[in-house]
Motif scaffolding. Structure first.
Motif, PDB file in Angstrom:
ATOM      1  N   GLU A 264      34.768  41.601  35.145  1.00  0.00           N
ATOM      2  CA  GLU A 264      35.090  41.173  33.790  1.00  0.00           C
ATOM      3  C   GLU A 264      34.926  42.328  32.816  1.00  0.00           C
ATOM      4  O   GLU A 264      35.762  42.555  31.947  1.00  0.00           O
ATOM      5  CB  GLU A 264      34.181  40.003  33.384  1.00  0.00           C
ATOM      6  N   GLU A 265      33.811  43.054  32.977  1.00  0.00           N
ATOM      7  CA  GLU A 265      33.537  44.177  32.080  1.00  0.00           C
ATOM      8  C   GLU A 265      34.614  45.257  32.204  1.00  0.00           C
ATOM      9  O   GLU A 265      35.076  45.819  31.204  1.00  0.00           O
ATOM     10  CB  GLU A 265      32.164  44.758  32.404  1.00  0.00           C
TER      11      GLU A 265
ATOM     12  N   GLU B  54      37.732  44.824  30.222  1.00  0.00           N
ATOM     13  CA  GLU B  54      37.648  44.826  28.766  1.00  0.00           C
ATOM     14  C   GLU B  54      37.323  46.196  28.182  1.00  0.00           C
ATOM     15  O   GLU B  54      37.559  46.433  27.003  1.00  0.00           O
ATOM     16  CB  GLU B  54      36.576  43.824  28.313  1.00  0.00           C
TER      17      GLU B  54
ATOM     18  N   SER C 201      44.661  37.118  36.352  1.00  0.00           N
ATOM     19  CA  SER C 201      43.361  36.963  35.712  1.00  0.00           C
ATOM     20  C   SER C 201      42.267  37.256  36.719  1.00  0.00           C
ATOM     21  O   SER C 201      42.506  37.335  37.931  1.00  0.00           O
ATOM     22  CB  SER C 201      43.203  35.542  35.173  1.00  0.00           C
ATOM     23  N   VAL C 202      41.056  37.405  36.188  1.00  0.00           N
ATOM     24  CA  VAL C 202      39.902  37.602  37.065  1.00  0.00           C
ATOM     25  C   VAL C 202      39.688  36.357  37.930  1.00  0.00           C
ATOM     26  O   VAL C 202      39.305  36.459  39.102  1.00  0.00           O
ATOM     27  CB  VAL C 202      38.641  37.917  36.230  1.00  0.00           C
ATOM     28  N   LYS C 203      39.959  35.205  37.374  1.00  0.00           N
ATOM     29  CA  LYS C 203      39.813  33.970  38.150  1.00  0.00           C
ATOM     30  C   LYS C 203      40.703  33.997  39.386  1.00  0.00           C
ATOM     31  O   LYS C 203      40.264  33.658  40.497  1.00  0.00           O
ATOM     32  CB  LYS C 203      40.156  32.766  37.281  1.00  0.00           C
TER      33      LYS C 203
ATOM     34  N   VAL D  37      33.591  32.614  37.325  1.00  0.00           N
ATOM     35  CA  VAL D  37      33.933  33.456  36.179  1.00  0.00           C
ATOM     36  C   VAL D  37      33.166  33.018  34.946  1.00  0.00           C
ATOM     37  O   VAL D  37      32.673  33.850  34.168  1.00  0.00           O
ATOM     38  CB  VAL D  37      35.456  33.411  35.926  1.00  0.00           C
TER      39      VAL D  37
ATOM     40  N   ARG E 210      30.476  35.449  32.882  1.00  0.00           N
ATOM     41  CA  ARG E 210      30.510  35.779  31.452  1.00  0.00           C
ATOM     42  C   ARG E 210      29.180  35.489  30.781  1.00  0.00           C
ATOM     43  O   ARG E 210      28.832  36.119  29.777  1.00  0.00           O
ATOM     44  CB  ARG E 210      31.634  34.995  30.786  1.00  0.00           C
TER      45      ARG E 210
ATOM     46  N   GLN F 270      26.784  38.419  32.095  1.00  0.00           N
ATOM     47  CA  GLN F 270      27.315  39.768  31.919  1.00  0.00           C
ATOM     48  C   GLN F 270      26.578  40.499  30.799  1.00  0.00           C
ATOM     49  O   GLN F 270      26.322  39.949  29.732  1.00  0.00           O
ATOM     50  CB  GLN F 270      28.808  39.677  31.595  1.00  0.00           C
TER      51      GLN F 270
END
Length: 493
Positions: A62-63, A66, A82-84, A102, A106, A109
Motif C-alpha cells: 500500500e505504501e 502512494e 488495485s492492491v486488493k 487490505v 491500512r 500501516q
C-alpha cells in the motif's frame, strides 16, 4: 544473518512437517481433550501471527503505491487494478478476504512523510501491536477498523478507542474480563463508534438513507442475483416476516400415526393417539430428517420472501400498474401445458422457465387464453376466472389449518391454494378441489414425493416411502377445530 524470506521459508517447512505429522500419523487420536484444545489454541496463535505478517507485507505494498519514491506501483507492475486484486491473486483468497486484509493493512500501516521521510505512527497503533503479538487476526482487525473509521470523530478520540479495544483483546481492559474474540470486538467497536460520533444518530441515518440500495440482476442459468444494503428497520421488518413464516414448531415431520391424521373424527390406524410414533421417526424406525424439510436456512428464507411477495401482490394494498394490480405474467402454449413438455416465459425475464412455474402461476391466478392464427394475428381472447374467492379461502383455511404437507407449519395467511385437479384438466375452483400449500411445497409438488387427492371433500396425503413405507392415503389437517373434534371422539365417555 538470514533475511525475512529465508526465515519465513524455514517456518513454512517446519510448520509443514508438523501439519503432515498431525494429519498422517494418527497422533492426535492418542491425546486427551485438554491436549487437543491446547494444540487448537497454539495453532490459532500461529495463524494470527501469520496473518499479522501478511498484513504488514500488504501495508508495505500500500505504501509503495502512494509514495513518489516508487514511480512504478506494484499493482501496475503486476497488471492489477488495485492492491486488493493483487492480494487476491497472490494469496488465492476470496475477494472478501482480500478486502479485509487490505483494510487491516491500512490500519497498521506506518506511512512515511513525503517532505521529511519521517515514519509516522499507524492509524491504530495499539491494534497494530496486538496484531504483531498474535492477539488479533485479520477478521477482528477489519471489523474494528471498518466500524471506527466510519465514526465521525477526531484522531484523539479514535486513539482512545484503539487502546481500549486492544486492551480488551488482550484481556486487560477496564472490565478485566477474558480476552475478547472477533465478534466481541466487533460489538465493542460499534458501541465505541456510537459514543464517539459527535454528530449523533441523525447524521448516520442520513448517510444510511443515501446508501440504501436493492438491485435485481439479470437471469443467468436459471438464477437472478440480488444484492443491496437495507436500512435497519427494513431489515428488521423482513426478519420478523421471515420468523413468522419459518418459526420451527417441531423437530421433524408429523408421522402417519401423528395427531394431525385421522379419518372422520377418528385417528388413522389402530394405534391410539398416545401411542403415536414420535416425531422425526418413521414407522420402521428410520430418521425422517430428509423427508421433512431438506432446505437450508437460506433456501427457506428465499421461499419466505416468495410468500411475502405473493401475499403483498394479492392484498390489493399496493399501487396498480396500468390500472390493474401488479401481476406476474407467465406465458405458455396450451400444447406444452397439456403435454408437460416445453418451457414457459416470464414477462421481463429473457430466460425460459420450467412448466412447473406456469402450473403454479395458473393454479393461483387468473388465466387469459389468447388464440392466434399461424401468422401470429390474435383472433380471440378468453378470460378464465380461476382464483379462489375470499370466502372460499376462509373455508379452506378452517378445514386445512395451514400448509397441508406434514412437518410444514407455514400459517394459512402465507399459503397458496392449489387446485388438486388442475383447472386445465377440468378441475373446478371449488372448496372440494382446493387445498392450502406453502409456496415451496406448491412449487415442487411434481417432484417432492408428496401426492394429494380429495376424498369426498377431505384432503388426503400420500407421502414418500421414507415418510410412510406403506404408501397409504391418509386424511390430514392442522385445523384446531377438526383436531379437537378428533380428540373428543377418542375420549372415554
Amino acid at each position: 544473518m538470514d533475511n525475512l524470506a529465508d526465515t519465513l521459508r524455514q517456518v513454512e517447512l517446519t510448520l509443514g512437517a508438523v501439519v503432515g505429522r498431525a494429519y498422517r500419523s494418527g497422533e492426535l487420536r492418542g491425546l486427551d481433550d485438554g491436549e487437543v484444545l491446547s494444540l487448537v489454541r497454539g495453532a490459532s496463535v500461529i495463524a494470527r501471527q501469520a496473518e499479522a505478517f501478511l498484513v504488514g507485507a500488504v501495508a508495505e505494498l500500500e505504501e509503495r503505491g502512494e509514495v513518489a519514491a516508487y514511480p512504478e506501483r506494484p499493482t501496475t507492475r503486476y497488471g492489477c487494478r488495485s492492491v486488493k486484486e493483487l492480494v487476491q491473486r497472490t494469496t488465492l483468497s476470496s475477494g472478501r478476504t482480500a478486502g479485509d486484509i487490505v483494510k487491516a493493512a491500512r490500519a497498521v500501516q506506518q506511512p512515511v512523510a513525503v517532505s521529511t521521510g519521517e515514519v509516522l505512527p499507524a492509524a491504530y497503533p495499539a491494534l497494530r501491536e496486538a496484531a504483531a503479538d498474535g492477539v488479533v487476526g485479520v477478521e477482528a482487525l477489519a471489523a474494528v477498523v471498518g466500524t471506527l473509521t466510519a465514526a465521525q470523530c477526531d484522531r484523539g478520540a479514535r486513539l482512545v478507542a484503539d487502546a481500549e479495544l486492544a486492551a480488551s483483546a488482550r484481556g486487560v481492559g477496564v472490565d478485566g474480563g477474558p480476552r475478547a474474540g472477533a465478534d466481541d470486538l466487533r460489538l465493542q467497536a460499534q458501541v465505541w463508534a456510537a459514543y464517539l460520533d459527535q454528530d449523533g444518530a441523525e447524521p448516520r441515518e442520513s448517510r444510511a438513507l443515501r446508501k440504501r440500495a436493492f438491485t435485481i440482476g439479470v437471469c443467468r442459468d436459471g438464477m437472478v442475483p440480488c444484492r443491496g444494503t437495507l436500512l435497519p428497520e427494513v431489515a428488521a421488518q423482513m426478519q420478523r416476516l421471515f420468523d413468522s413464516i419459518l418459526n420451527p414448531k417441531t423437530d421433524g415431520p408429523d408421522t402417519p400415526a401423528g395427531p394431525r391424521f385421522f379419518d372422520g373424527g377418528e385417528p388413522s390406524g389402530d394405534a391410539a393417539l398416545e401411542d403415536a410414533v414420535p416425531d422425526g421417526v418413521a414407522p420402521d424406525g428410520a430418521a425422517l430428517e430428509d423427508a421433512g424439510d431438506p432446505r437450508s436456512r437460506v433456501m427457506r428464507q428465499h421461499d419466505a420472501l416468495a410468500m411475502v411477495l405473493t401475499v403483498a401482490a394479492r392484498s390489493g394494498a399496493v399501487p396498480s400498474i396500468g390500472g390493474a394490480a401488479p401481476t406476474l405474467v407467465v406465458s405458455v402454449t396450451a400444447e406444452d401445458l397439456v403435454s408437460g413438455r416445453g418451457h414457459a416465459h416470464l414477462d421481463g425475464c429473457d430466460e425460459p422457465v420450467s412448466l412447473a412455474v406456469a402450473r403454479q402461476a395458473a393454479c393461483t391466478g387468473g388465466v387469459e387464453r389468447v388464440t392466434s392464427d399461424k401468422g401470429g394475428r390474435i383472433v380471440g381472447i378468453e378470460i378464465i376466472d380461476r382464483v379462489f374467492a375470499a370466502h372460499q379461502r376462509r373455508a379452506i383455511t378452517l378445514r386445512d389449518g395451514g400448509c397441508l404437507i406434514p412437518g410444514c407449519h407455514v400459517p394459512p395467511a402465507w399459503c397458496e391454494i392449489h387446485h388438486v385437479t388442475e383447472h386445465s384438466r377440468g378441475g373446478p375452483t371449488h372448496t372440494d378441489n382446493g387445498v392450502l400449500l406453502c409456496w415451496w411445497h406448491h412449487r415442487t409438488l411434481d417432484t417432492n414425493g408428496w401426492k394429494i387427492r380429495m376424498n369426498n371433500g377431505i384432503p388426503e396425503i400420500r407421502g414418500p416411502s421414507a415418510w410412510d413405507p406403506e404408501k397409504q392415503w391418509r386424511p390430514v389437517t392442522t385445523s384446531p377445530t377438526r383436531l379437537s373434534r378428533a380428540l373428543r371422539a377418542r375420549s372415554p365417555g
